[in-house]
Motif scaffolding. Structure first.
Motif, PDB file in Angstrom:
ATOM      1  N   TYR A   2       0.838  -1.188   0.000  1.00 23.93           N
ATOM      2  CA  TYR A   2       0.000   0.000   0.000  1.00 23.93           C
ATOM      3  C   TYR A   2       0.879   1.247   0.000  1.00 23.93           C
ATOM      4  O   TYR A   2       2.011   1.226   0.486  1.00 23.93           O
ATOM      5  CB  TYR A   2      -0.887   0.031   1.251  1.00 23.93           C
ATOM      6  CG  TYR A   2      -1.902  -1.074   1.299  1.00 23.93           C
ATOM      7  CD1 TYR A   2      -3.116  -0.947   0.648  1.00 23.93           C
ATOM      8  CD2 TYR A   2      -1.649  -2.243   2.016  1.00 23.93           C
ATOM      9  CE1 TYR A   2      -4.056  -1.961   0.697  1.00 23.93           C
ATOM     10  CE2 TYR A   2      -2.579  -3.255   2.075  1.00 23.93           C
ATOM     11  CZ  TYR A   2      -3.781  -3.109   1.412  1.00 23.93           C
ATOM     12  OH  TYR A   2      -4.718  -4.107   1.467  1.00 23.93           O
ATOM     13  N   PHE A  26      -2.031   4.862  10.943  1.00 24.62           N
ATOM     14  CA  PHE A  26      -1.221   3.959  11.750  1.00 24.62           C
ATOM     15  C   PHE A  26      -0.189   4.773  12.522  1.00 24.62           C
ATOM     16  O   PHE A  26       0.459   5.655  11.964  1.00 24.62           O
ATOM     17  CB  PHE A  26      -0.486   2.944  10.859  1.00 24.62           C
ATOM     18  CG  PHE A  26      -1.392   1.993  10.150  1.00 24.62           C
ATOM     19  CD1 PHE A  26      -1.700   0.761  10.707  1.00 24.62           C
ATOM     20  CD2 PHE A  26      -1.955   2.314   8.918  1.00 24.62           C
ATOM     21  CE1 PHE A  26      -2.537  -0.127  10.052  1.00 24.62           C
ATOM     22  CE2 PHE A  26      -2.797   1.435   8.265  1.00 24.62           C
ATOM     23  CZ  PHE A  26      -3.094   0.213   8.832  1.00 24.62           C
ATOM     24  N   GLU A  46       3.798  -2.781   3.784  1.00 25.48           N
ATOM     25  CA  GLU A  46       3.053  -4.031   3.884  1.00 25.48           C
ATOM     26  C   GLU A  46       2.339  -4.015   5.215  1.00 25.48           C
ATOM     27  O   GLU A  46       2.910  -3.611   6.230  1.00 25.48           O
ATOM     28  CB  GLU A  46       3.994  -5.228   3.795  1.00 25.48           C
ATOM     29  CG  GLU A  46       4.541  -5.462   2.409  1.00 25.48           C
ATOM     30  CD  GLU A  46       5.359  -6.735   2.319  1.00 25.48           C
ATOM     31  OE1 GLU A  46       5.104  -7.683   3.093  1.00 25.48           O
ATOM     32  OE2 GLU A  46       6.256  -6.773   1.470  1.00 25.48           O
ATOM     33  N   ILE A  47       1.087  -4.457   5.198  1.00 27.64           N
ATOM     34  CA  ILE A  47       0.271  -4.432   6.406  1.00 27.64           C
ATOM     35  C   ILE A  47      -0.246  -5.831   6.678  1.00 27.64           C
ATOM     36  O   ILE A  47      -0.752  -6.500   5.786  1.00 27.64           O
ATOM     37  CB  ILE A  47      -0.910  -3.451   6.245  1.00 27.64           C
ATOM     38  CG1 ILE A  47      -0.377  -2.042   5.992  1.00 27.64           C
ATOM     39  CG2 ILE A  47      -1.818  -3.485   7.462  1.00 27.64           C
ATOM     40  CD1 ILE A  47      -1.429  -1.040   5.614  1.00 27.64           C
ATOM     41  N   GLN A  48      -0.084  -6.250   7.937  1.00 27.41           N
ATOM     42  CA  GLN A  48      -0.654  -7.518   8.382  1.00 27.41           C
ATOM     43  C   GLN A  48      -1.474  -7.225   9.623  1.00 27.41           C
ATOM     44  O   GLN A  48      -0.949  -6.725  10.613  1.00 27.41           O
ATOM     45  CB  GLN A  48       0.438  -8.534   8.682  1.00 27.41           C
ATOM     46  CG  GLN A  48       1.159  -9.009   7.444  1.00 27.41           C
ATOM     47  CD  GLN A  48       2.217 -10.047   7.764  1.00 27.41           C
ATOM     48  OE1 GLN A  48       2.545 -10.297   8.918  1.00 27.41           O
ATOM     49  NE2 GLN A  48       2.752 -10.655   6.718  1.00 27.41           N
ATOM     50  N   ASP A  50      -3.444  -5.187  11.936  1.00 32.20           N
ATOM     51  CA  ASP A  50      -3.496  -3.749  12.170  1.00 32.20           C
ATOM     52  C   ASP A  50      -2.109  -3.155  12.358  1.00 32.20           C
ATOM     53  O   ASP A  50      -1.952  -2.124  13.003  1.00 32.20           O
ATOM     54  CB  ASP A  50      -4.349  -3.452  13.419  1.00 32.20           C
ATOM     55  CG  ASP A  50      -5.836  -3.572  13.131  1.00 32.20           C
ATOM     56  OD1 ASP A  50      -6.224  -3.437  11.950  1.00 32.20           O
ATOM     57  OD2 ASP A  50      -6.606  -3.806  14.086  1.00 32.20           O
ATOM     58  N   GLU A  51      -1.094  -3.799  11.794  1.00 35.70           N
ATOM     59  CA  GLU A  51       0.269  -3.312  11.938  1.00 35.70           C
ATOM     60  C   GLU A  51       0.973  -3.245  10.593  1.00 35.70           C
ATOM     61  O   GLU A  51       0.769  -4.087   9.722  1.00 35.70           O
ATOM     62  CB  GLU A  51       1.067  -4.215  12.873  1.00 35.70           C
ATOM     63  CG  GLU A  51       0.634  -4.138  14.313  1.00 35.70           C
ATOM     64  CD  GLU A  51       1.577  -4.908  15.222  1.00 35.70           C
ATOM     65  OE1 GLU A  51       2.742  -5.141  14.828  1.00 35.70           O
ATOM     66  OE2 GLU A  51       1.131  -5.276  16.305  1.00 35.70           O
ATOM     67  N   ILE A  52       1.833  -2.236  10.467  1.00 37.05           N
ATOM     68  CA  ILE A  52       2.689  -2.126   9.289  1.00 37.05           C
ATOM     69  C   ILE A  52       3.925  -2.972   9.554  1.00 37.05           C
ATOM     70  O   ILE A  52       4.596  -2.799  10.573  1.00 37.05           O
ATOM     71  CB  ILE A  52       3.054  -0.654   9.018  1.00 37.05           C
ATOM     72  CG1 ILE A  52       1.785   0.130   8.655  1.00 37.05           C
ATOM     73  CG2 ILE A  52       4.086  -0.563   7.908  1.00 37.05           C
ATOM     74  CD1 ILE A  52       2.005   1.604   8.440  1.00 37.05           C
ATOM     75  N   THR A  53       4.198  -3.892   8.643  1.00 37.34           N
ATOM     76  CA  THR A  53       5.303  -4.821   8.874  1.00 37.34           C
ATOM     77  C   THR A  53       6.577  -4.440   8.131  1.00 37.34           C
ATOM     78  O   THR A  53       7.662  -4.858   8.528  1.00 37.34           O
ATOM     79  CB  THR A  53       4.902  -6.252   8.465  1.00 37.34           C
ATOM     80  OG1 THR A  53       4.484  -6.245   7.090  1.00 37.34           O
ATOM     81  CG2 THR A  53       3.777  -6.761   9.348  1.00 37.34           C
TER      82      THR A  53
END
Length: 87
Positions: A2, A26, A46-48, A50-53
Motif C-alpha cells: 500500500y 497507523f 506491507e500491512i498484516q 493492524d500493523e505495518i510490517t
C-alpha cells in the motif's frame, strides 16, 4: 503493498502514517522508519492485521508530490504586475 504518507511526528516518539486506500491511520515508532524519513515522505508498506510490517521509501511519488506542491505555491504567489492603478 500500500502507499502510505508520513503525515507528522507526535510527541510520544511516534509517527502518523496515512494509508489512503484503506482510509486508516497507523501510529508507528520513529525508530522503525528509514533514517531520512520526514513529514511528507511517501512509503510503500506491507500491512498484516493492524500493523505495518515493512517500509520502503517511494522516492518517485515523494518527488512527484513535492513538485506538485511547489507548482501550486508558484501559481498562488501574486504576480509582480498589478491590473489596478495606484494613486
Amino acid at each position: 503493498m500500500y502507499s502510505a504518507y508520513l503525515d507528522r511526528f507526535t510527541d510520544n516518539d511516534k509517527a502518523l502514517l496515512l494509508v489512503e486506500k484503506l482510509q486508516k491511520e497507523f501510529h508507528v515508532d520513529i525508530n522503525t522508519l528509514p533514517i531520512d524519513s520526514k513529514a511528507g515522505t511517501w512509503f510503500l508498506v506491507e500491512i498484516q492485521g493492524d500493523e505495518i510490517t515493512s517500509f520502503q521509501v517511494d522516492e518517485g511519488k515523494t518527488a512527484e508530490m513535492e513538485q506538485e506542491v511547489d507548482d501550486r505555491i508558484q501559481r498562488l504567489k501574486p504576480k509582480k504586475t498589478s491590473r489596478f492603478k495606484r494613486n
